[in-house]
Design a protein around this motif. Structure first.
Motif, PDB file in Angstrom:
ATOM      1  N   VAL A 103      14.723  -1.531  -6.863  1.00 11.02           N
ATOM      2  CA  VAL A 103      15.214  -2.822  -6.381  1.00 11.02           C
ATOM      3  C   VAL A 103      16.037  -3.491  -7.472  1.00 11.02           C
ATOM      4  O   VAL A 103      17.155  -3.970  -7.247  1.00 11.02           O
ATOM      5  CB  VAL A 103      14.026  -3.735  -5.980  1.00 11.02           C
ATOM      6  CG1 VAL A 103      14.508  -5.102  -5.558  1.00 11.02           C
ATOM      7  CG2 VAL A 103      13.201  -3.079  -4.888  1.00 11.02           C
ATOM      8  N   THR A 176      13.935  -1.243   1.769  1.00 10.47           N
ATOM      9  CA  THR A 176      14.702  -0.530   0.745  1.00 10.47           C
ATOM     10  C   THR A 176      15.998  -0.003   1.355  1.00 10.47           C
ATOM     11  O   THR A 176      16.174   0.012   2.574  1.00 10.47           O
ATOM     12  CB  THR A 176      13.911   0.661   0.180  1.00 10.47           C
ATOM     13  OG1 THR A 176      13.714   1.591   1.234  1.00 10.47           O
ATOM     14  CG2 THR A 176      12.567   0.226  -0.370  1.00 10.47           C
ATOM     15  N   LEU A 177      16.875   0.426   0.491  1.00 14.74           N
ATOM     16  CA  LEU A 177      18.168   0.952   0.915  1.00 14.74           C
ATOM     17  C   LEU A 177      17.990   2.131   1.871  1.00 14.74           C
ATOM     18  O   LEU A 177      18.757   2.322   2.813  1.00 14.74           O
ATOM     19  CB  LEU A 177      18.970   1.378  -0.319  1.00 14.74           C
ATOM     20  CG  LEU A 177      20.446   1.719  -0.115  1.00 14.74           C
ATOM     21  CD1 LEU A 177      21.198   0.528   0.434  1.00 14.74           C
ATOM     22  CD2 LEU A 177      21.070   2.174  -1.413  1.00 14.74           C
ATOM     23  N   ASN A 184      19.205  -4.056   4.015  1.00 13.35           N
ATOM     24  CA  ASN A 184      19.027  -4.061   2.565  1.00 13.35           C
ATOM     25  C   ASN A 184      20.245  -4.653   1.856  1.00 13.35           C
ATOM     26  O   ASN A 184      20.115  -5.485   0.951  1.00 13.35           O
ATOM     27  CB  ASN A 184      18.754  -2.636   2.079  1.00 13.35           C
ATOM     28  CG  ASN A 184      18.705  -2.544   0.567  1.00 13.35           C
ATOM     29  OD1 ASN A 184      19.738  -2.359  -0.067  1.00 13.35           O
ATOM     30  ND2 ASN A 184      17.527  -2.700  -0.013  1.00 13.35           N
TER      31      ASN A 184
END
Lengths: 321, 516
Positions: A103, A176-177, A184
């Motif tokens: 992150v 998350t991505l 995200n």
């Protein structure tokens, strides 16, 4: 040249020494703060407990061991890849960091890209005509970036978007991505922009100073006299030679972002590594703070290494040395 | 930056890159939190909280949000209703023997833990025995101080044998720190898989991010209306307001009046609830000027409590005496100086051994709650009028609690928790054998007698009378200077109904909450 005296060996050794210094320092500083994990957990209820209860809890949290034993069991654990355990999260520090480090890295990369996109053109604009209106404009933006605190800008931006457009991706659960790239990116956009506004300022100033300095050098006058087109002169000759200080400044800011974006992480509810340290300090989870700070320090060392590599790419003089 | 940082630590660097990549790879634990839906639209409530739970073990839960989560997961023998009266929980009825030395509880039939196993007398005995065992490190062990032994007579009958009559025992048993756990569970197993008798059970936890609970179909009471509750961590209260405006969060509890006002002006519904916790200037009467009752009375008369409340908390609260529980509340006017009286304060000071005033070392915590420093500076300014100087030592909360527990102060600005039963709230401070008596810095034979009588008095009116005497003793001797109680603010979006905030901060009525 023997292996022991090779520059790379020396650099690794010195980086190692730095990390050891950080480890000792953070270990001592944490224990110098009054209060321990029991007091953080139970607050004033600690006073309502019997000595035998306190003793049981000290054992549970590993506080009954001597400082030496605590230090060496931590360091020993590090060498076996054991960064310690968080009783609060009921996860190992490695697992915690595996969640928080990506992150922070993502936020830092996005921020640096945005800052460069804002800072470098603005700096060149400012430098293109010294003390002109556009220089004044660039300087003003730079000054604003340096002086407006990120917590103010962040809260204002978030409040405005929520109230005006009911838009607040950071109010949703963090993804998350890999889980949900689109959400995200939206969750990262505002915090990265807020951070970039602050970091673009020193990059802009550095760019301006460096460009002005390079432009006054003899080779630029020679190039101009030889008839190099202005655009090529501006980018290839001037900017190219002004890059070293810009890269230094960018590297510094990137390193700072790895550990220092706590305030923005708080406002935008990003579960990054800064917050991990903060919660660790609040809960007096020594292992969490110690190991996370080491991870951050390692990141710093790494960024400096990268900066070094980039120097070699952009400056033949460094390559030759 | 030192130059050695710039060195090319290649091998170290590569290891770190590899580690970072590994870590990135590990972090992809996706969690789809949508619960199964039937015909009705799913009832998913999101609560904005500023911090994650710090433990999932109910006997060690003391922090506000942790206690609230535990209350939805676990159950106790008896419970509080919205007026803080004792009502049945896992026990349906209870009876105290004539001599007051044993209490027999009849347990509800068919109570099950979240894993489906039955909750019976053996579990109650296991739980209370473990709480009393010092090795467990339970936060509220002292609540069972009067219990000699626990006996499981049959699967639905439990008897507590007491060393002396204890009428406040029931209100102690209603606290979530005395939750009933299954005798097959351990602290370790519950830290990942909570297993309680509450209306909800754990569905998913992402530490520092969120905790999602789902309705417990095995709950003994009326089934909760909500399918899921998510406690979503948004560390900044202002950001929670933004998230509520955008519709991401539907419920939150604020303690900062400024944030509550912001939320209200943004169209969010705010219910304010007077708290049992009280703001107080604690005095350590063991030595020095504060050992002199006239000196303490001078302080008491020189402080305008309403002014402290107005300046520190923008008037959001009520001036209070020692007892804050609604059923027994002290009259805030019943004190030697009901309002600020400088003349009287100077008289008391002149009668003390320190007629010229003195300097009092006062500790103040910073960061734990919003109003502490402002309270301290206001009291300091007011006491300066009679020549008493407060030497303020503002500390980070960990340092403050450490100094407070060690009674390392002459005076302390504090926000102390309250309880529905005044005995349970103050006995640990003011009886001479109380665990926090050193911190309270005051004891007297009269107080010991009054507290002992209150503990044995089962008639509520008579007990209320004893509590008023305790309150009067504390005020007449200016043991501490009680200042005010503040509010908490339950913020809900317009589509939330059925939530009742409580004076003890409990969010137990999440079980009746619904969302449209």
């Amino acid at each position: 040249m023997s292996v022991l005296t090779h520059p790379i060996t020396r650099r690794v050794a010195s980086a190692f020494g730095t990390l050891l210094g950080v480890a000792v320092l953070v270990f001592i500083m944490l224990r110098a703060i009054p209060g321990d994990q029991i007091i953080a957990q139970f607050g004033i209820e600690t006073g309502d407990m019997t000595p035998a209860q306190i003793a049981a809890l000290r054992e549970y949290y590993g506080l009954d061991k001597s400082l030496f034993a605590q230090f060496f069991s931590w360091i020993g654990g590090l060498f076996q890849g054991n960064l310690g355990f968080s009783a609060r999260a009921h996860l190992s520090v490695s697992e915690l960091s595996a969640n928080s480090l990506p992150v922070t890295i993502e936020l830092a990369v996005l921020t640096i890209v945005l800052s460069l996109l804002i800072g470098v053109p603005l700096g060149m604009l400012s430098a293109s005509k010294r003390d002109s209106i556009r220089d004044g404009f660039g300087q003003l933006v730079g000054l604003a970036g340096l002086s407006i605190p990120s917590f103010l800008l962040g809260s204002a931006l978030l409040g405005w978007a929520s109230a005006k457009f009911s838009y607040n991706p950071n109010g949703k659960a963090f993804v998350t991505l890999l889980e949900n790239p689109w959400l995200n990116i939206q969750q990262m956009a505002m915090p990265a922009l807020v951070l970039a506004f602050g970091i673009a300022a020193p990059i802009m100033r550095t760019t301006r100073t460096a460009v002005l300095e390079v432009r006054s050098l003899d080779f630029v006058r020679t190039a101009k006299a030889k008839g190099v087109p202005p655009r090529r002169l501006q980018y290839r000759h001037v900017l190219g030679n002004a890059l070293v200080p810009i890269v230094t400044m960018t590297g510094l800011q990137f390193g700072y972002l790895l550990g220092g974006a706590i305030v923005v992480e708080q406002i935008f509810s990003l579960p990054g590594i800064g917050r991990q340290v903060l919660i660790g300090i609040e809960q007096k989870e020594y292992a969490v703070v110690q190991s996370t700070v080491l991870v951050i320090a390692l990141g710093f060392v790494l960024v400096n290494l990268l900066t070094d590599v980039v120097y070699r790419l952009i400056d033949p003089r460094v390559r030759a040395a | 930056m030192p130059n050695r940082f710039k060195s090319g630590a290649i091998r170290l660097g590569c290891t770190a890159v590899a580690a970072a990549l590994l870590l990135t790879g590990c972090s992809n634990d996706s969690g789809d939190t949508t619960p199964p839906t039937n015909n009705a639209p799913a009832q998913n409530l999101v609560i904005g909280v500023t911090s994650d739970v710090d433990t999932l073990f109910p006997w060690k839960a003391t922090q506000f949000n942790t206690v609230n989560v535990m209350q939805t997961l676990y159950g106790t023998l008896v419970e509080f209703d919205e007026n803080l009266a004792i009502v049945p929980g896992i026990a349906t009825s209870w009876e105290t023997s004539d001599d007051g030395l044993s209490v027999t509880f009849k347990l509800r039939e068919g109570v099950k833990f979240a894993d489906g196993s039955p909750c019976e007398a053996e579990d109650v005995k296991f739980s209370y025995d473990a709480i009393m065992d010092e090795a467990t490190g339970a936060a509220s062990r002292s609540s069972l101080a009067s219990v000699l032994s626990v006996e499981a007579v049959d699967s639905l009958t439990v008897v507590l044998h007491l060393s002396a009559p204890d009428v406040v025992l029931l209100s102690n048993l209603a606290v979530i720190n005395l939750a009933i756990l299954s005798s097959t569970d351990t602290e370790e197993s519950l830290s990942t898989t909570p297993n309680g008798t509450g209306p909800f059970k754990l569905q998913e936890r992402k530490p520092s991010q969120s905790l999602i609970l789902a309705r417990n179909e095995n709950y003994w009471g009326d089934s909760a209306k909500l399918d899921t509750i998510e406690f979503r961590v948004i560390p900044d209260e202002t950001s929670i307001v933004s998230a509520m405006q955008a519709g991401n969060v539907q419920l939150s509890i604020f303690d900062d009046p400024v944030v509550a006002q912001t939320a209200e002006s943004a169209g969010i519904k705010i219910q304010e609830t007077s708290q049992l916790a009280y703001h107080v200037l604690q005095l350590n009467t063991v030595s020095g000027p504060l050992a002199d009752v006239n000196f303490r009375l001078a302080i008491q008369c020189a402080v305008d409590r309403q002014e402290v409340l107005d300046t520190a908390a923008s008037g959001e609260g009520e001036v209070t005496g020692p007892i804050t529980a609604p059923a027994f509340r002290s009259d805030p006017k019943a004190r030697p100086c009901p309002t600020k009286d400088i003349t009287k304060a100077k008289e008391y000071l002149a009668a003390s051994a320190y007629p010229e005033g003195a300097t009092i070392r006062t500790i103040v915590s910073q960061g734990e709650y919003a109003t502490s420093v402002n309270e301290a500076t206001n009291v300091q300014a007011q006491l300066a009028e009679i020549g008493i100087t407060l030497d303020l030592q503002v500390m980070e909360s960990g340092a403050y609690v450490t100094a407070w527990l060690a009674a390392d102060f002459e005076a302390a600005i504090a926000l102390n928790g309250g309880r529905p039963e005044p005995y349970g709230m103050y006995n640990r401070y003011f009886i001479s054998t109380g665990n926090l008596n050193t911190v309270a810095g005051y004891s007297s034979e009269e107080l010991d007698t009054l507290f002992d009588a209150a503990r044995q008095e089962s008639d509520t009116t008579a007990r209320a009378n004893l509590y008023q005497q305790i309150s009067k003793h504390l005020e007449d001797n200016a043991v501490w200077v009680w200042l005010f109680t503040s509010y908490t603010y339950a913020a809900t979006t317009s589509n939330v109904s059925g939530f009742t905030p409580m004076a003890n901060d409990s969010m137990q009525y999440l079980r009746t909450t619904s969302i449209s």
